[in-house]
Design an enzyme around this catalytic site. Sequence first.
Site, PDB file in Angstrom:
ATOM      1  N   GLU A   9      36.425  16.298  40.366  1.00 35.85           N
ATOM      2  CA  GLU A   9      35.129  16.278  41.445  1.00 35.85           C
ATOM      3  C   GLU A   9      35.922  16.648  42.566  1.00 35.85           C
ATOM      4  OE1 GLU A   9      31.430  13.798  42.676  1.00 35.85           O
ATOM      5  OE2 GLU A   9      33.169  12.591  42.503  1.00 35.85           O
TER       6      GLU A   9
ATOM      7  N   CYS B  23      26.997  13.270  45.112  1.00 36.31           N
ATOM      8  CA  CYS B  23      27.436  12.902  43.573  1.00 36.31           C
ATOM      9  C   CYS B  23      26.422  13.764  42.525  1.00 36.31           C
ATOM     10  CB  CYS B  23      27.347  11.604  43.075  1.00 36.31           C
ATOM     11  SG  CYS B  23      25.931  10.754  43.492  1.00 36.31           S
TER      12      CYS B  23
ATOM     13  N   PHE C 207      30.341   7.391  52.336  1.00 39.57           N
ATOM     14  CA  PHE C 207      30.371   7.990  53.702  1.00 39.57           C
ATOM     15  C   PHE C 207      29.106   9.298  53.600  1.00 39.57           C
ATOM     16  CE2 PHE C 207      33.280  10.998  51.362  1.00 39.57           C
ATOM     17  CZ  PHE C 207      32.772  12.056  52.071  1.00 39.57           C
TER      18      PHE C 207
ATOM     19  N   LYS D 137      28.670  -3.497  53.178  1.00 44.85           N
ATOM     20  CA  LYS D 137      29.652  -2.935  53.670  1.00 44.85           C
ATOM     21  C   LYS D 137      29.689  -1.317  53.590  1.00 44.85           C
ATOM     22  CE  LYS D 137      33.279  -1.409  53.131  1.00 44.85           C
ATOM     23  NZ  LYS D 137      33.848  -0.052  53.629  1.00 44.85           N
TER      24      LYS D 137
ATOM     25  N   SER E 195      33.621   6.694  44.643  1.00 43.09           N
ATOM     26  CA  SER E 195      34.555   7.419  43.560  1.00 43.09           C
ATOM     27  C   SER E 195      34.751   6.733  42.283  1.00 43.09           C
ATOM     28  CB  SER E 195      35.810   7.618  44.218  1.00 43.09           C
ATOM     29  OG  SER E 195      36.646   6.490  44.293  1.00 43.09           O
TER      30      SER E 195
ATOM     31  N   GLU F 208      33.431   3.320  56.729  1.00 46.66           N
ATOM     32  CA  GLU F 208      33.809   3.084  58.005  1.00 46.66           C
ATOM     33  C   GLU F 208      33.882   4.401  59.017  1.00 46.66           C
ATOM     34  OE1 GLU F 208      37.513   2.969  55.617  1.00 46.66           O
ATOM     35  OE2 GLU F 208      35.318   2.489  55.243  1.00 46.66           O
TER      36      GLU F 208
END
Length: 500
Positions: free
Chosen positions: A383, A281, A149, A173, A226, A176
């Site tokens: 994180e 990240c 995201f 993909k 992740s 969402e």
Amino acid sequence: MNSIGHFVSNEHWPGTSGRLGDVINPATGEVISRVTLATKEDVDTVIGIAAKAAPGWAATPPAKRAAVMFNFRDLLKRHIEELAVMLSAEHGKTIPDAKGEIARGIEVVEFVCGVPQLLKGEYSEAVGQNVDSFSVRQPVGVIAGITPFNFPAMVPLWMYPVALATGNAFILKPSEKDPSVVMRIAELLAEAGLPEGVFNVVNGDKEAVDTLLDSPLIDAVSFVGSTTIGEYIYQRGTAAGKRVQALCGAKNHMVILPDADMEQVTDALIGSAYGSAGERCMAISVAVPVGEGTADRLIEALTPRIRALKVAPYTDPSSELGPVISKQSYDKIHDYIDQGINKGANLVVDGRGVELQGYENGYFIGGCLFDNVTTDMTIYREEIFGPVLSVVRAESYDQAVDMINDHEYGNGTAIFTRDGDAARDFWSRVKIGMVGVNVPIPVPVAYHSFGGWKRSLFGDHHLHGMEGVRFCTRLKTMTTRWPSGIRTGAEFNFTAGKDA
């Protein structure tokens, strides 16, 4: 309310699923649209379409594939304002952040416009008596991309332009949580002239992901997200015989030596720790000043700057820090802050409790600064993915380097110093994939490659650049020998009137 389906064969497709997910404006907490979550059958349908389209696209000359990428680049640049607003509305980041993200994606499109050069093979004459050898790179087939995201435009653009330019079909993909900008960019790619079925977007959740990972028609999978999910995708994908690259979590340190320009350091940390609400990240989440004097000067310089950060929705042009993506993230970040306090870290700047008139239900967190963090604390080890910076004081340069090398993540790091010898020693010794010297966010340009070490990367290839080309292609080497001697009577010259 707007409903978002899938993008297949250059057009929107609703799919057959009745399952829907909410797309939420993080500044207000309100549902602004709903996205269809694909069934296994939907995903299998899309995979079949991509697999059917792949051979024809692979047989298309690289120069013609590059022509589509040139058109695509122009369309992205023309529509960047529209795309940035669409992105910010669902993600929450500021408009300048959104534009910067799209611009970094466009760099990769520009890189692959040179794909005929990138695919040039090697040739060796006379490797044996009358024997020659040469190599080419050919597309792997159908590649799936699973993206996060936090960069809904940029990260996909780091994947599929390379895959498409090298002759593969691609199924994306996306997250969402913020799918609209991906769907609009898919329209632009179709407008650029890409044939039907070569690029497709399927929205969904774990069911869609697992279908992509298990399908025998998917040849490779690229993932950013992740570490927990990335390791799962790598293990399941490789078990199914696929080539997988999974770029995962991070805990990026910035080492500040006593000779560093503290004003430059402060500017760098404000941008790298709090930009995009820390949801990237490559964010610097740990500052490591060497020596107590350096640490004290850093805290003194940082504190007022963090407190002065303007927290506001993207619709406010003066906003420097937007909301985090969801209530789940909001609660998780608050839990990390509580853990840091409970373990004895000093919360110098507390960004909790932000209240904005008209946005009381938004997921806003101001900049947070911890001092005297130790390496055994959860806020150091894990994180956080939010606007939280931890200061870990190091007694020496060697201790700072050891701290970085001992951490399980190895994505990015930076050092700020005027000492060239120290800088060279640093980038040579640290076990990290991307290193900055007086550069706080050392994201490589498109013609180099992006990726970390240790548990920040599963797989052998980094994203974009030549590593991306290698991931999206297979090497094939030919060895040839022809009968020796020249046949008598053979004609070797052009014949006037025939070949002119």
